[in-house]
Write a protein that holds these residues in place. Structure first.
Motif, short mmCIF file in Angstrom:
data_model
loop_
_atom_site.label_atom_id
_atom_site.label_comp_id
_atom_site.label_asym_id
_atom_site.label_seq_id
_atom_site.Cartn_x
_atom_site.Cartn_y
_atom_site.Cartn_z
N THR A 243 0.81 -1.23 0.00
CA THR A 243 0.00 0.00 0.00
C THR A 243 0.84 1.28 0.00
O THR A 243 0.31 2.36 -0.20
N LEU A 244 2.14 1.14 0.20
CA LEU A 244 2.98 2.31 0.40
C LEU A 244 3.00 3.23 -0.82
O LEU A 244 3.02 4.46 -0.68
N ALA A 245 2.99 2.68 -2.02
CA ALA A 245 3.02 3.52 -3.23
C ALA A 245 1.80 4.42 -3.29
O ALA A 245 1.90 5.62 -3.63
N GLN A 246 0.63 3.88 -2.93
CA GLN A 246 -0.58 4.70 -2.92
C GLN A 246 -0.52 5.75 -1.81
O GLN A 246 -0.99 6.88 -1.98
N SER A 247 0.08 5.41 -0.68
CA SER A 247 0.23 6.38 0.41
C SER A 247 1.10 7.55 -0.03
O SER A 247 0.82 8.71 0.31
N VAL A 248 2.17 7.26 -0.78
CA VAL A 248 3.04 8.33 -1.29
C VAL A 248 2.27 9.22 -2.25
O VAL A 248 2.40 10.45 -2.23
N GLU A 249 1.43 8.62 -3.09
CA GLU A 249 0.62 9.41 -4.02
C GLU A 249 -0.40 10.26 -3.26
O GLU A 249 -0.73 11.37 -3.69
N ALA A 250 -0.89 9.74 -2.14
CA ALA A 250 -1.97 10.42 -1.41
C ALA A 250 -1.47 11.51 -0.48
O ALA A 250 -2.24 12.40 -0.09
N VAL A 251 -0.19 11.49 -0.09
CA VAL A 251 0.30 12.46 0.88
C VAL A 251 0.48 13.83 0.25
O VAL A 251 0.77 13.96 -0.95
N ALA A 252 0.30 14.86 1.05
CA ALA A 252 0.45 16.23 0.57
C ALA A 252 1.93 16.60 0.47
O ALA A 252 2.79 15.96 1.06
N VAL A 253 2.21 17.63 -0.28
CA VAL A 253 3.57 18.19 -0.31
C VAL A 253 3.91 18.63 1.11
O VAL A 253 3.15 19.35 1.76
N GLY A 254 5.06 18.15 1.61
CA GLY A 254 5.46 18.48 2.97
C GLY A 254 4.76 17.67 4.04
O GLY A 254 4.93 17.93 5.23
N GLY A 255 3.96 16.67 3.62
CA GLY A 255 3.22 15.85 4.57
C GLY A 255 4.06 14.74 5.17
O GLY A 255 5.27 14.65 4.94
N LYS A 256 3.39 13.88 5.93
CA LYS A 256 4.12 12.83 6.65
C LYS A 256 3.39 11.50 6.51
O LYS A 256 2.17 11.42 6.67
N ILE A 257 4.15 10.45 6.20
CA ILE A 257 3.65 9.08 6.19
C ILE A 257 4.28 8.35 7.37
O ILE A 257 5.50 8.26 7.48
N SER A 258 3.45 7.85 8.27
CA SER A 258 3.94 7.08 9.41
C SER A 258 3.81 5.60 9.07
O SER A 258 2.70 5.07 8.97
N LEU A 259 4.95 4.94 8.86
CA LEU A 259 4.97 3.52 8.50
C LEU A 259 4.89 2.70 9.78
O LEU A 259 5.86 2.56 10.52
N ILE A 260 3.70 2.15 10.03
CA ILE A 260 3.40 1.52 11.31
C ILE A 260 3.27 0.02 11.19
O ILE A 260 3.63 -0.72 12.10
#
Length: 338
Positions: A243-260
């Motif tokens: 799912t990580l590729a979709q999370s990168v597409e979904a995050v805003a510029v300057g946003g944060k993805i917490s890989l949990i």
């Protein structure tokens, strides 16, 4: 004598068994003795129980535990007999940022150390915090791993602000806790799920919107549409490589993805270019410190927020509880009780 739930070293849910042990010792200096009433299940617990993560022969299982203090050792002033308490995932991590002391699970209950699936445990005071006042033990047991992970991702390290947008993947314990924390702070929460029924349940808890990822495999496009092209300030990523590729597409510029989480495995490709151009932060996340947990408990009490408990099993039914967990039908947390 007391009962505990243990795992034979070969691993596998069929190797979980109920043991009769001597009751834990009276507390020594700096220790407390706790009668455990309930635990909650996490994916990490399943990995240990299933044999995917190796542990010691006859290990007492489970990292989460809530109960009542029945005795205190010399010099203990933080706890008193009768206090309701909840365990800490990393007893050695008192405060501050993660460091080498928490680089593995060597002191984590139910993994490198004896777990909380026992009627009584005697541990150092660092192994517990006070539980929220008025909560059931089952509710309190959801704090240690899932709830605290969401709190650290969004608040301690995420600097969550009113008006931020959060995307949570799925409707398990971490994601529902993230939804509730988001509502505390006035954030907009978008929930993804394969079930429209679960999306409606999440909306009833305050989710702003939901996306069915079976109907929309490229669900990031839906997130971008909902946010008018901006994307999410925070993504609670529990799936891992699938799912990580979709999370990168979904995050805003300057946003944060917490890989949990790593529900889809431990290895995969990462869209480095998109992540770089978005100047987004991808951070691995494993629970939090004892101080973080105390902050989270105070926030829960102040906001009168209660966790969502999907189903409660008996400790002797732990194998069945794990089966319920891995079939993905639950919404919120699964607990066990004596």
């Amino acid at each position: 004598m007391m009962q505990s739930i243990k795992l034979k070293k070969s691993g596998g849910l069929e190797h979980i068994y109920v043991a009769n042990d001597l009751e834990s010792n009276a507390p020594e200096k700096g220790e407390i003795k706790v009668k455990i009433h309930a635990s909650s299940l996490n994916y990490h617990d399943y990995l240990v129980a299933s044999g995917a993560m190796e542990t010691a022969q006859d290990r007492v299982l489970l990292s989460d535990g809530a109960g009542v203090v029945v005795a205190v050792g010399e010099g203990v002033t933080e706890f008193s007999v009768g206090d309701n308490v909840v365990s800490t995932f990393f007893p050695q991590w008192q405060s501050g940022q993660a460091n080498a002391d928490v680089g593995n699970f060597s002191q984590t209950p139910g993994d490198g150390a004896e777990g909380l699936a026992a009627e009584y445990v005697t541990r150092a005071t660092s192994a517990f915090t006070l539980a929220p006042q008025g909560w059931s033990h089952e509710e309190s047991a959801t704090i240690t791993t899932a709830g605290l992970t969401a709190w650290r991702a969004l608040v301690t390290d995420g600097n969550l602000k009113a008006g931020d947008t959060i995307v949570t993947l799925g409707t398990g314990g971490v994601s529902i806790a993230a939804l509730q924390i988001g509502k505390m702070f006035g954030a907009k929460v978008i929930v993804t799920s394969s079930s429209n029924e679960k999306i409606e349940k999440a909306k009833a808890l305050g989710a702003f919107a939901g996306v069915n990822y079976k109907e929309h495999p490229e669900w990031a496009k839906e997130v971008l549409a909902i946010t008018h092209g901006k994307g999410a300030d925070h993504v609670i990523e529990v799936g891992g490589p699938g799912t990580l590729a979709q999370s990168v597409e979904a995050v805003a510029v300057g946003g944060k993805i917490s890989l949990i989480g790593v529900l889809t495995g431990f290895a995969g490709e990462l869209p480095i270019g998109v992540l770089m151009f978005k100047q987004a932060r991808l951070q691995g996340m494993l629970v939090g410190s004892r101080t973080d947990q105390q902050d989270y408990v105070r926030a829960l009490e102040s906001n009168n927020v209660r966790p969502v408990v999907d189903k409660v099993f008996k400790y002797a039914e732990l194998g069945k509880a794990f089966e319920h967990q891995i079939n993905g039908a639950h919404f919120g947390k699964i607990c066990v009780q004596w």
